[in-house]
Design an enzyme around this catalytic site. Structure first.
Site, mmCIF file in Angstrom:
data_model
loop_
_atom_site.group_PDB
_atom_site.id
_atom_site.type_symbol
_atom_site.label_atom_id
_atom_site.label_comp_id
_atom_site.label_asym_id
_atom_site.label_seq_id
_atom_site.Cartn_x
_atom_site.Cartn_y
_atom_site.Cartn_z
ATOM 1 N N CYS A 138 0.862 -1.272 -0.066
ATOM 2 C CA CYS A 138 -0.023 0.002 -0.017
ATOM 3 C C CYS A 138 0.930 1.383 0.082
ATOM 4 O O CYS A 138 1.464 1.440 -1.144
ATOM 5 C CB CYS A 138 -1.044 0.127 1.186
ATOM 6 S SG CYS A 138 -2.576 1.132 0.802
ATOM 7 N N ARG A 161 -11.966 6.843 -1.914
ATOM 8 C CA ARG A 161 -11.192 6.126 -1.360
ATOM 9 C C ARG A 161 -11.600 4.692 -1.528
ATOM 10 O O ARG A 161 -12.821 4.098 -1.854
ATOM 11 C CB ARG A 161 -11.468 6.123 0.325
ATOM 12 C CG ARG A 161 -10.748 5.103 1.182
ATOM 13 C CD ARG A 161 -10.699 5.679 2.404
ATOM 14 N NE ARG A 161 -9.858 6.840 2.756
ATOM 15 C CZ ARG A 161 -8.380 6.566 2.876
ATOM 16 N NH1 ARG A 161 -8.033 5.489 3.063
ATOM 17 N NH2 ARG A 161 -7.519 7.491 3.000
ATOM 18 N N HIS A 184 -3.890 -5.622 2.589
ATOM 19 C CA HIS A 184 -3.566 -5.731 3.965
ATOM 20 C C HIS A 184 -4.182 -7.146 4.151
ATOM 21 O O HIS A 184 -4.765 -7.669 3.506
ATOM 22 C CB HIS A 184 -4.014 -4.524 4.737
ATOM 23 C CG HIS A 184 -3.591 -3.372 4.235
ATOM 24 N ND1 HIS A 184 -2.339 -2.688 4.644
ATOM 25 C CD2 HIS A 184 -4.054 -2.193 3.524
ATOM 26 C CE1 HIS A 184 -2.275 -1.603 4.205
ATOM 27 N NE2 HIS A 184 -3.388 -1.276 3.520
#
Ligand code: GLN
Length: 237
Positions: free
Chosen positions: A95, A129, A193
């Protein structure tokens, strides 16, 4: 003191880029190496410390925009990671860590911030997002099973000719163009993640193989439970 024979893992900047449980990736690599009788040493390198060049596998995680900018500045100035990669070390970059391995990424206001330049990718800020579960089919050249993970980022990433997409997204946003992550040489970059390696032990073994060669099989029952559960939650039956 580092021993000559141990596999050396280097966890970069836990004080800046360890917001999303990405340290779990270090634990998974440690476990999967030791389960095969490979001794492991892990160095946690804080952002005030020089990055050693003698590691075998480097890991860097995700984080907020400010620590990401600081991390990129310090890595650029330090140069240890660049020297390690040039001598053939492997790396997993997640990320914010993935974005800052590229040539440029977007800061808090979307301003371009120079990256470390070890991956031919450039990132900017997307319109919304990207947050939620992600599933993706890995590049068949790598021969790995479907990726599963969790993403949470504003950034979108454009891949240059010097890298290959790691995977094609089935669910989720990833790079923002239908692909997720990238790889080049012995570097894997990903938005995942979860932590990524707990959900994708085959990626852990890819990094280990790059570092130490052939690996004996180990019992993956618990990983398979987790993978089955997470993939069933997002993929159509
Ligand atoms: N700050 C970056 C973005 O929003 C990275 C976020 C993260 O590491 N989860 O794109």
């Amino acid at each position: 003191m580092q021993s000559e024979s141990a596999l050396r893992l280097v966890w970069i900047y836990p004080d800046l880029l360890s917001t999303y449980g990405d340290q779990g990736n270090v634990l998974v690599l440690e476990h999967r190496a030791r389960a095969r009788g490979i001794p492991v040493e892990t160095l946690h390198i804080r952002s005030a410390d020089p990055v050693p060049e003698t590691g075998d596998i480097y890991l860097i995680g995700g984080g907020e925009d400010r620590p990401q900018i600081l991390g990129a500045e310090r890595l650029r100035r330090d140069g240890g990671l660049q020297r390690a990669i040039n001598r053939g070390a492997a790396m997993l970059a997640v990320c914010a860590g993935y974005q800052l391995m590229g040539t440029v990424f977007g800061g808090e206001e979307g301003q371009p911030v120079p990256g470390v330049g070890l991956l031919d990718v450039s990132s900017g800020r997307g319109r919304a997002r990207a947050v939620g579960e992600l599933a993706a089919e890995v590049d068949p050249a790598l021969g790995l099973p479907t990726l599963t993970g969790f993403e949470n980022h504003m950034g979108v990433t454009r891949l240059g000719p010097g890298v290959r997409p790691l995977s094609r997204t089935l669910v989720g946003t990833g790079n923002g163009d239908g692909t997720e992550g990238c790889y080049a040489g012995r570097i894997v970059g990903t938005y995942l993640h979860g932590p990524a390696l707990a959900r994708n032990p085959a990626v852990a073994d890819l990094l280990l193989r790059w570092a130490v060669g052939d690996l004996a099989p180990i019992d993956d029952t618990w990983y398979e439970h987790l993978r089955g559960e997470r993939l069933a939650a997002v993929l159509p039956r």
